[in-house]
Design an enzyme around this catalytic site. Structure first.
Site, mmCIF file in Angstrom:
data_model
loop_
_atom_site.group_PDB
_atom_site.id
_atom_site.type_symbol
_atom_site.label_atom_id
_atom_site.label_comp_id
_atom_site.label_asym_id
_atom_site.label_seq_id
_atom_site.Cartn_x
_atom_site.Cartn_y
_atom_site.Cartn_z
ATOM 1 N N ILE A 4 2.683 3.791 4.948
ATOM 2 C CA ILE A 4 3.516 4.902 4.496
ATOM 3 C C ILE A 4 3.321 5.156 3.006
ATOM 4 O O ILE A 4 3.194 6.304 2.572
ATOM 5 C CB ILE A 4 4.996 4.609 4.827
ATOM 6 C CG1 ILE A 4 5.225 4.723 6.342
ATOM 7 C CG2 ILE A 4 5.918 5.559 4.075
ATOM 8 C CD1 ILE A 4 6.599 4.263 6.798
ATOM 9 N N ARG A 60 -0.253 -4.938 -4.546
ATOM 10 C CA ARG A 60 -0.423 -6.380 -4.800
ATOM 11 C C ARG A 60 -1.828 -6.821 -4.452
ATOM 12 O O ARG A 60 -2.388 -7.707 -5.093
ATOM 13 C CB ARG A 60 0.607 -7.181 -3.992
ATOM 14 C CG ARG A 60 2.024 -7.058 -4.513
ATOM 15 C CD ARG A 60 2.929 -8.125 -3.947
ATOM 16 N NE ARG A 60 2.953 -8.112 -2.480
ATOM 17 C CZ ARG A 60 3.593 -9.012 -1.741
ATOM 18 N NH1 ARG A 60 4.266 -9.993 -2.326
ATOM 19 N NH2 ARG A 60 3.590 -8.919 -0.426
ATOM 20 N N ASP A 77 3.732 -6.836 -8.734
ATOM 21 C CA ASP A 77 4.620 -7.465 -7.766
ATOM 22 C C ASP A 77 6.039 -7.113 -8.185
ATOM 23 O O ASP A 77 6.491 -7.517 -9.266
ATOM 24 C CB ASP A 77 4.402 -8.980 -7.776
ATOM 25 C CG ASP A 77 5.235 -9.718 -6.743
ATOM 26 O OD1 ASP A 77 6.241 -9.140 -6.259
ATOM 27 O OD2 ASP A 77 4.910 -10.876 -6.425
ATOM 28 N N TYR A 128 15.606 -8.127 7.133
ATOM 29 C CA TYR A 128 15.012 -6.817 6.867
ATOM 30 C C TYR A 128 16.067 -5.714 6.964
ATOM 31 O O TYR A 128 16.142 -4.835 6.098
ATOM 32 C CB TYR A 128 13.888 -6.571 7.880
ATOM 33 C CG TYR A 128 13.133 -5.273 7.690
ATOM 34 C CD1 TYR A 128 12.207 -5.127 6.657
ATOM 35 C CD2 TYR A 128 13.334 -4.198 8.548
ATOM 36 C CE1 TYR A 128 11.505 -3.938 6.484
ATOM 37 C CE2 TYR A 128 12.630 -3.009 8.385
ATOM 38 C CZ TYR A 128 11.720 -2.889 7.353
ATOM 39 O OH TYR A 128 11.037 -1.718 7.191
ATOM 40 N N ILE A 140 6.906 4.341 13.123
ATOM 41 C CA ILE A 140 5.800 5.135 12.586
ATOM 42 C C ILE A 140 4.487 4.414 12.881
ATOM 43 O O ILE A 140 4.412 3.182 12.810
ATOM 44 C CB ILE A 140 5.954 5.321 11.057
ATOM 45 C CG1 ILE A 140 7.337 5.901 10.727
ATOM 46 C CG2 ILE A 140 4.839 6.190 10.510
ATOM 47 C CD1 ILE A 140 7.614 7.278 11.298
#
Length: 244
Positions: free
Chosen positions: A24, A44, A58, A150, A183
């Site tokens: 994304i 990263r 980061d 999450y 997605i």
């Protein structure tokens, strides 16, 4: 600043996308760059799209965040549009999530987003213009078994965006949230065919979304057309999370 419009040098914005090396984030960076904006993206590992300034960073490291912004400011001027997209997962059932897996997900997804928003806010305040867009998830609204860490991190972005909207609205700075559903990315590519069919059965539009769908929502929120939209959660999920 819609996906069908391009801008000239006088109206191009300085845009920073975190986590812009793949999925994304990469699509968002590509979309803004294609529209003619000055786009930088943090990463990263890996690279960023052609025409985008790559900045290794980061977001769990405050010094790296500051250094990244300084690099972008030297190249493109102060960040005017921030898309806080960098995120990770460390999925497991709640009772099996270690303290480390909890902390690293919160530190990257939530605290990292706070760090970049905080660093972007002062120049935006001086300029009396800014757009802050957080990439959340339908999981942050619906919840998801095996993703307590999450979901918590993505839900937290909503409260953060709405608080920023109230703090900075008088300075013509908006803060909004885009909440993608399922997605088609590298993260969903590992799902089995049966898992994909099960998810599709829950989605009113009957299919997974594309990264371009998320990029288009971000372009709208960054545009003059969305100048009166702030503190909003824009679900881009095919109807999966409606009512939440």
């Amino acid at each position: 600043m819609s996906s069908s419009e391009t801008v000239d040098a006088s109206t191009a914005r300085s845009v920073l996308v975190t986590g812009g090396s793949k999925g994304i984030g990469r699509a968002i960076a590509e979309s803004f760059a294609a529209a003619g904006h000055k786009v930088a993206a943090t990463y990263r590992s890996g690279g960023v799209p052609d025409g985008v300034l790559g900045v290794q960073c980061d977001v769990t490291d405050a010094e790296q965040v500051d250094a990244a912004f300084k690099q972008v400011e030297e190249a493109h001027g102060p960040v005017e549009v921030l898309i806080a997209n960098a995120g990770i997962t460390a999925d497991n059932l709640m009772m099996r999530i270690s303290d480390d897996d909890w902390s690293k997900v919160i530190e990257t997804n939530l605290t990292g987003s706070f760090r970049v928003a905080r660093r972007a806010a002062r120049p935006m305040t001086r300029a009396r213009w800014g757009r802050i867009i957080f990439i959340s998830s339908v999981v942050g609204l619906l919840g998801s078994a095996g993703q307590v860490n999450y979901a918590a991190s993505k839900s937290g972005l909503v409260g953060m965006a709405r608080s920023i909207a109230r703090e900075l609205g008088s300075r013509n700075i908006t803060a909004n949230v885009v909440a993608p559903g399922f997605i088609e990315t590298d993260m969903t590519a590992v799902l089995s065919e049966d898992q994909v069919k099960a998810y599709q059965a829950q989605i009113p539009l009957g299919r997974l979304g594309g990264v371009a769908d998320i990029a288009a929502a971000c372009e709208f929120l960054a545009s003059d057309a969305a100048a009166y939209v702030t503190g909003a959660v824009i679900p881009v999920d095919g109807g999966l999370g409606m009512g939440h």
